[in-house]
Motif scaffolding. Sequence first.
Motif, PDB file in Angstrom:
ATOM      1  N   ILE A 150       0.824  -1.078   0.031  1.00  0.00           N
ATOM      2  CA  ILE A 150       0.038   0.058  -0.015  1.00  0.00           C
ATOM      3  C   ILE A 150       0.955   1.086   0.013  1.00  0.00           C
ATOM      4  O   ILE A 150       1.528   1.447   1.007  1.00  0.00           O
ATOM      5  CB  ILE A 150      -0.982   0.079   1.003  1.00  0.00           C
ATOM      6  N   GLU A 151       0.973   2.155  -1.088  1.00  0.00           N
ATOM      7  CA  GLU A 151       1.682   3.106  -1.309  1.00  0.00           C
ATOM      8  C   GLU A 151       0.949   4.367  -1.108  1.00  0.00           C
ATOM      9  O   GLU A 151      -0.307   4.487  -1.375  1.00  0.00           O
ATOM     10  CB  GLU A 151       2.342   3.040  -2.499  1.00  0.00           C
ATOM     11  N   PRO A 152       1.696   5.677  -0.904  1.00  0.00           N
ATOM     12  CA  PRO A 152       1.216   6.799  -0.995  1.00  0.00           C
ATOM     13  C   PRO A 152       0.491   7.044  -2.326  1.00  0.00           C
ATOM     14  O   PRO A 152       1.265   6.762  -3.225  1.00  0.00           O
ATOM     15  CB  PRO A 152       2.178   7.880  -0.651  1.00  0.00           C
ATOM     16  N   PRO A 153      -0.766   7.296  -2.360  1.00  0.00           N
ATOM     17  CA  PRO A 153      -1.231   7.633  -3.781  1.00  0.00           C
ATOM     18  C   PRO A 153      -0.918   8.578  -4.566  1.00  0.00           C
ATOM     19  O   PRO A 153      -0.865   8.419  -5.809  1.00  0.00           O
ATOM     20  CB  PRO A 153      -2.780   7.791  -3.279  1.00  0.00           C
ATOM     21  N   LEU A 154      -0.535   9.770  -4.056  1.00  0.00           N
ATOM     22  CA  LEU A 154      -0.042  11.003  -4.844  1.00  0.00           C
ATOM     23  C   LEU A 154       1.635  11.023  -4.388  1.00  0.00           C
ATOM     24  O   LEU A 154       1.908  11.097  -3.263  1.00  0.00           O
ATOM     25  CB  LEU A 154      -0.688  12.350  -4.369  1.00  0.00           C
ATOM     26  N   GLN A 155       2.374  11.026  -5.275  1.00  0.00           N
ATOM     27  CA  GLN A 155       3.710  10.803  -5.106  1.00  0.00           C
ATOM     28  C   GLN A 155       4.597  11.797  -5.857  1.00  0.00           C
ATOM     29  O   GLN A 155       5.041  11.847  -6.742  1.00  0.00           O
ATOM     30  CB  GLN A 155       4.480   9.291  -5.466  1.00  0.00           C
ATOM     31  N   ILE A 156       4.506  13.013  -5.084  1.00  0.00           N
ATOM     32  CA  ILE A 156       4.781  14.263  -5.791  1.00  0.00           C
ATOM     33  C   ILE A 156       6.198  14.158  -5.804  1.00  0.00           C
ATOM     34  O   ILE A 156       6.938  14.803  -7.079  1.00  0.00           O
ATOM     35  CB  ILE A 156       4.347  15.635  -4.760  1.00  0.00           C
ATOM     36  N   TRP A 157       7.080  13.294  -5.072  1.00  0.00           N
ATOM     37  CA  TRP A 157       8.519  13.606  -5.158  1.00  0.00           C
ATOM     38  C   TRP A 157       9.051  12.515  -6.463  1.00  0.00           C
ATOM     39  O   TRP A 157      10.244  12.640  -6.658  1.00  0.00           O
ATOM     40  CB  TRP A 157       9.315  12.878  -3.827  1.00  0.00           C
ATOM     41  N   ARG A 158       7.946  11.819  -6.814  1.00  0.00           N
ATOM     42  CA  ARG A 158       8.720  10.984  -8.305  1.00  0.00           C
ATOM     43  C   ARG A 158       8.318  12.006  -9.584  1.00  0.00           C
ATOM     44  O   ARG A 158       8.678  11.435 -10.369  1.00  0.00           O
ATOM     45  CB  ARG A 158       7.491   9.851  -8.233  1.00  0.00           C
ATOM     46  N   CYS A 159       7.681  13.273  -9.354  1.00  0.00           N
ATOM     47  CA  CYS A 159       7.531  14.031 -10.705  1.00  0.00           C
ATOM     48  C   CYS A 159       8.318  15.303 -10.185  1.00  0.00           C
ATOM     49  O   CYS A 159       7.460  16.634  -9.790  1.00  0.00           O
ATOM     50  CB  CYS A 159       6.010  13.992 -10.890  1.00  0.00           C
ATOM     51  N   LEU A 174      20.611  20.113  -8.772  1.00  0.00           N
ATOM     52  CA  LEU A 174      19.369  20.679  -8.082  1.00  0.00           C
ATOM     53  C   LEU A 174      18.567  19.743  -7.896  1.00  0.00           C
ATOM     54  O   LEU A 174      17.942  19.556  -6.948  1.00  0.00           O
ATOM     55  CB  LEU A 174      19.154  22.019  -8.779  1.00  0.00           C
ATOM     56  N   ALA A 175      18.170  18.903  -9.076  1.00  0.00           N
ATOM     57  CA  ALA A 175      17.150  17.967  -8.888  1.00  0.00           C
ATOM     58  C   ALA A 175      17.560  16.838  -7.793  1.00  0.00           C
ATOM     59  O   ALA A 175      16.590  16.256  -7.085  1.00  0.00           O
ATOM     60  CB  ALA A 175      17.047  17.353 -10.294  1.00  0.00           C
ATOM     61  N   GLY A 176      18.965  16.666  -7.769  1.00  0.00           N
ATOM     62  CA  GLY A 176      19.115  15.621  -6.606  1.00  0.00           C
ATOM     63  C   GLY A 176      18.903  16.169  -5.284  1.00  0.00           C
ATOM     64  O   GLY A 176      18.587  15.158  -4.443  1.00  0.00           O
ATOM     65  N   ASP A 177      19.068  17.501  -5.180  1.00  0.00           N
ATOM     66  CA  ASP A 177      18.862  17.939  -3.901  1.00  0.00           C
ATOM     67  C   ASP A 177      17.537  18.073  -3.602  1.00  0.00           C
ATOM     68  O   ASP A 177      17.022  17.738  -2.439  1.00  0.00           O
ATOM     69  CB  ASP A 177      19.315  19.313  -3.799  1.00  0.00           C
ATOM     70  N   TYR A 178      16.496  18.348  -4.407  1.00  0.00           N
ATOM     71  CA  TYR A 178      15.192  18.613  -3.942  1.00  0.00           C
ATOM     72  C   TYR A 178      14.124  17.452  -4.403  1.00  0.00           C
ATOM     73  O   TYR A 178      12.932  17.450  -4.264  1.00  0.00           O
ATOM     74  CB  TYR A 178      14.721  19.910  -4.756  1.00  0.00           C
ATOM     75  N   SER A 179      14.430  16.488  -5.275  1.00  0.00           N
ATOM     76  CA  SER A 179      13.721  15.575  -5.938  1.00  0.00           C
ATOM     77  C   SER A 179      14.167  13.879  -5.095  1.00  0.00           C
ATOM     78  O   SER A 179      14.822  13.238  -5.815  1.00  0.00           O
ATOM     79  CB  SER A 179      13.780  15.168  -7.064  1.00  0.00           C
ATOM     80  N   THR A 180      13.871  13.887  -3.705  1.00  0.00           N
ATOM     81  CA  THR A 180      14.264  12.940  -3.134  1.00  0.00           C
ATOM     82  C   THR A 180      13.333  11.991  -2.713  1.00  0.00           C
ATOM     83  O   THR A 180      12.067  12.196  -2.970  1.00  0.00           O
ATOM     84  CB  THR A 180      15.057  13.379  -1.797  1.00  0.00           C
TER      85      THR A 180
END
Length: 220
Positions: free
Chosen positions: A30-39, A113-119
């Motif tokens: 069961i995962e988080p339905p909205l995964q903002i960090w993947r986008c 920058l993406a590495g810093d903020y997209s974790t």
Amino acid sequence: MLCLSGNWPSSAECSAARAEFIRRITPFPIEPPLQIWRCPMGASYSPKQPASPVERLYDAAISDSEAPAELRLQPGTAELPSLTNGEPRTVRFPATLRQLKQDGAPPSGMLELAGDYSTENGRADIDISDRAFDFVRSIRVYHVKFEARKEKDYCGEIDSTQVGTYGVQGGFSWRGYSARGVPSYVMPPVKGCPEGSRIRAVGVEWKDYEGNTGSELIYY
């Protein structure tokens, strides 16, 4: 995220997004339905004219060539602290990655920058603390694991129910909850000691940008 804010409007893209939203809460896992960090949208920037949160979200989802002229935003200067060394950096690039260099690589500084903020820590890579993003924080995921049986002189209950919620910046977390407190669409109110009751279910509910509600329920 854009489809959710509009309460899943009719389109092939939003139908696919809703199907993925529901798939993520379908056991197991069961995962988080909205995964903002993947986008990662990189929409924390300073355009020439301040944009509303909805305009920033619209710009992150639609390219300049597709967006109406009145919603096309200009590249801005991002002044964001590095999570690795804590020192501020100023990097100028568009809110979304639409053009690559001739060798196919992103612009210099974009990957760092993406590495810093997209974790994978469950936080959005944009500032969603504005009330315009309350539709994200409205999401509730109820994972009900409840059993009850009447013994000779007492009511035996096993309740391992959890509720999942989103924080100010989109971080998702689980905490213990009571099955007796979940909404009735997930489980009817429990009165007394139900004989031989056993429920396994996952329910999700949300509100869109205008406050309209929706929900889905999956038994397993």
